[in-house]
Design an enzyme around this catalytic site. Structure first.
Site, short mmCIF file in Angstrom:
data_model
loop_
_atom_site.label_atom_id
_atom_site.label_comp_id
_atom_site.label_asym_id
_atom_site.label_seq_id
_atom_site.Cartn_x
_atom_site.Cartn_y
_atom_site.Cartn_z
N CYS A 57 4.36 6.25 -4.17
CA CYS A 57 4.29 6.42 -5.92
C CYS A 57 5.57 5.17 -6.07
CB CYS A 57 4.43 7.28 -5.70
SG CYS A 57 3.56 8.89 -5.63
N GLY A 83 1.26 2.27 -6.21
CA GLY A 83 0.27 3.82 -6.67
C GLY A 83 -1.21 3.47 -7.76
N ASN A 94 9.03 9.96 -5.51
CA ASN A 94 8.35 8.38 -4.73
C ASN A 94 9.00 8.90 -3.82
OD1 ASN A 94 9.18 5.60 -3.46
ND2 ASN A 94 7.03 6.48 -3.58
N GLY A 95 7.87 9.52 -2.48
CA GLY A 95 8.72 10.04 -1.06
C GLY A 95 7.18 10.89 -0.72
N CYS A 121 12.23 3.40 5.45
CA CYS A 121 10.68 2.99 5.93
C CYS A 121 10.50 1.87 6.12
CB CYS A 121 10.08 3.85 5.09
SG CYS A 121 7.41 3.16 5.29
N TYR A 178 4.12 -3.22 4.70
CA TYR A 178 2.83 -3.52 3.94
C TYR A 178 3.18 -3.19 2.19
CZ TYR A 178 -1.18 -1.31 1.69
OH TYR A 178 -2.61 -0.59 1.77
N SER A 222 -1.17 -8.86 2.47
CA SER A 222 0.12 -8.61 3.19
C SER A 222 0.05 -9.14 4.66
CB SER A 222 0.95 -6.66 3.15
OG SER A 222 -0.63 -5.80 4.21
N ASP A 236 -2.99 -9.46 10.01
CA ASP A 236 -3.29 -8.04 9.21
C ASP A 236 -2.33 -7.04 9.63
OD1 ASP A 236 -4.01 -6.84 6.78
OD2 ASP A 236 -5.75 -5.87 8.04
N ASP A 237 -1.65 -7.02 8.62
CA ASP A 237 -0.19 -5.41 8.68
C ASP A 237 -0.43 -4.54 9.50
OD1 ASP A 237 -1.39 -3.66 6.41
OD2 ASP A 237 -1.54 -5.43 5.85
N CYS A 272 2.95 9.43 9.24
CA CYS A 272 4.22 10.04 8.83
C CYS A 272 3.54 11.23 7.67
CB CYS A 272 3.80 9.01 7.40
SG CYS A 272 4.93 8.71 6.79
N CYS A 324 6.09 6.35 13.13
CA CYS A 324 4.92 6.43 13.00
C CYS A 324 4.56 5.44 14.54
CB CYS A 324 4.37 5.84 11.39
SG CYS A 324 5.10 4.20 11.51
#
Length: 480
Positions: free
Chosen positions: A8, A36, A111-112, A249, A255, A296, A358-359, A395, A448
């Site tokens: 978010c 988001g 957010n979170g 994070c 990303y 990204s 790519d990410d 995650c 992750c």
């Protein structure tokens, strides 16, 4: 789950004078749209009167000029863009959440993702709390309201609530007279503030949103810090700072964040280019061109090119009028969306040995389709380079990848993944180098990549934990 999902974005602004804050908040949310895309909301506080506009969809779909005029002027505004990480994609879960209590109102944007919200909600319900959403954010609202009834200020109530909630949270909160911003003690999610030329204080998930409203970036909030803004100006409470190890994070740099943002003093664009350079050192190949998967993967591809000396090229055309592929409601449509969203430029890749950067690879479906497109466009070789280590564990801090099922790196070896996606070769960024993306290891959450979580993880941490909770269950064990 074709790829990583955003969490978010939060935005808040305080003005000593009544202003058209709805439009400014709109611009801020527009800059955070990448975080988001399910829903958006704005709450404008006009001397204690909270005016609300929320809806499903993108920012420019939710807010018409007439809507912004109706929400109109005020001296405090809070905004939110959402991708659901706890609670379904439902109109009742749109933020900011507004609550009334006998000392006034609050509007909260979060957010979170909390890791103990299930237990807290059960406790609150046993005491008579009635919840109107299935989000963990409403748990935070209830705790703050409870504490506000016992304390002399909203900032003290926020501080008391922070002692009970665990996990990732960056908060922007409006009370009748104050704007509060708070970041969890680990600093999982970013939160910064700036000042406009005429003295308005602005908080945002990323610095790019400050740029959108012509606010000068001042600094990031410290992990655990609470910022309070009122008629007297801005002040800070650092009581909860340095109580936990810093764990930003790392996927914010890989990303989630926009490349023009700066997070905790480090440029996102430079971090991604550094990731590409590390990849070139770890996985050198003989090739003709390096291309990146928009968006990204572009900076990482540039970093790979510069380090390896292999020319960089624009290998894909992106359809700017389609959202990210995971928005599609079914897996089949998500896969078809890849073809609509990206198209290789045949004149660039035909007959070439291609390095594609790519990410991440989450499920592998999207990656396989993109590589297939390159083969069809005449690529001679396709070397897949990933600017992150293998994604092997769920995650629980706000990325909506809350189970290991479906994670291709959790089920297959790197060689098996290479065969599955159809690449000539496959290279991942090492764990050692992913912690060096900002130049030094300042403390990142990398759960992750291996499952070492900074906080306690209970059984009830899934995205739909509260939807599942409200389904009647037979506690006798006999079943129904």
């Amino acid at each position: 789950m074709a790829g990583l999902h955003e969490e978010c974005g939060v935005f808040g602004i305080y003005s000593k004078e009544t202003r058209d804050l709805a439009n400014l908040t709109y611009y801020g949310l527009f800059a955070l749209q990448h975080r988001g895309q399910e829903s958006a909301g704005i709450v404008v506080n006009d001397e204690g009167v909270f005016k609300v506009r929320k809806g499903m969809g993108l920012v420019n779909d939710v807010f018409s000029p007439e809507d912004l005029t109706r929400v109109g002027p005020g001296n405090i505004s809070v905004g939110h863009v959402r991708y659901a990480t706890t609670g379904a994609d439902d109109i009742n879960n749109i933020q900011p959440i507004v609550a009334n209590h006998n000392k006034g109102k609050i509007a909260l944007a979060h957010n979170g993702n909390l890791t103990n919200s299930y237990e807290l909600r059960c406790e609150l319900e046993e005491k008579g709390a009635i919840f109107h959403t299935t989000t963990d954010s409403e748990v935070i609202v209830y705790l703050i309201v409870q504490e506000r009834l016992k304390t002399g200020s909203i900032e003290k109530a926020v501080g008391k609530a922070m002692e009970r909630i665990e996990g990732a949270y960056s908060l922007v909160i409006s009370s009748p007279q104050k704007l509060i911003a708070a970041r969890d003690p680990y600093g999982f999610r970013p939160l910064c503030y700036g000042v406009t030329e005429d003295g308005m204080i602005v908080f945002a998930s990323e610095s790019c949103a400050l740029d959108a409203v012509n606010a000068r970036f001042v600094r990031d909030l410290l992990p655990g810090e609470i910022a309070i803004v009122d008629a007297e100006g801005i002040r800070f409470d650092t009581t909860h700072c340095q109580t936990k190890p810093r764990r930003m994070c790392v996927f914010e740099y890989i990303y989630f964040a926009r490349p023009d943002s700066t997070l905790d003093g480090a440029s996102v664009s430079q971090a991604r280019q550094r990731a590409g350079a590390f990849l070139a050192k770890e996985h050198p190949v003989e090739a003709d061109i390096v291309i990146g998967v928009p968006d990204s993967g572009l900076e990482a591809a540039l970093g790979y090119s510069r380090e390896s000396g292999i020319p960089y090229a624009i290998g894909f055309t992106k359809n700017k009028y389609i959202g990210r592929t995971f928005i599609a409601p079914s897996q089949d449509l998500r896969e078809q969306g890849v073809n609509i969203k990206l198209n290789p430029i045949r004149s660039v890749v035909e007959g070439k040995r291609v390095v594609m950067v790519d990410d991440s690879i989450v499920r592998g479906t999207t990656c396989r389709r993109i590589i297939s497109q390159l083969w069809k466009a005449g690529a001679k070789e396709v070397h897949m380079m990933v600017s992150a280590p293998p994604f092997t564990a769920p995650c629980f801090y706000g990325t909506d990848v809350d189970q290991s099922k479906g994670l291709i790196a959790n089920q297959m070896t790197i060689e098996q993944i290479r065969e599955q996606i159809g690449a000539t070769s496959l290279g991942y960024l090492s764990y050692e180098h992913v912690t060096q993306l900002t130049g030094e290891d300042t403390g990142f959450c990398t759960a992750c990549f291996g499952g070492e979580y900074p906080t306690k993880i209970t059984e009830n941490v899934g995205k739909l934990r509260f939807e599942d909770k409200i389904i009647p269950k037979d506690r006798s064990g006999a079943g129904k």
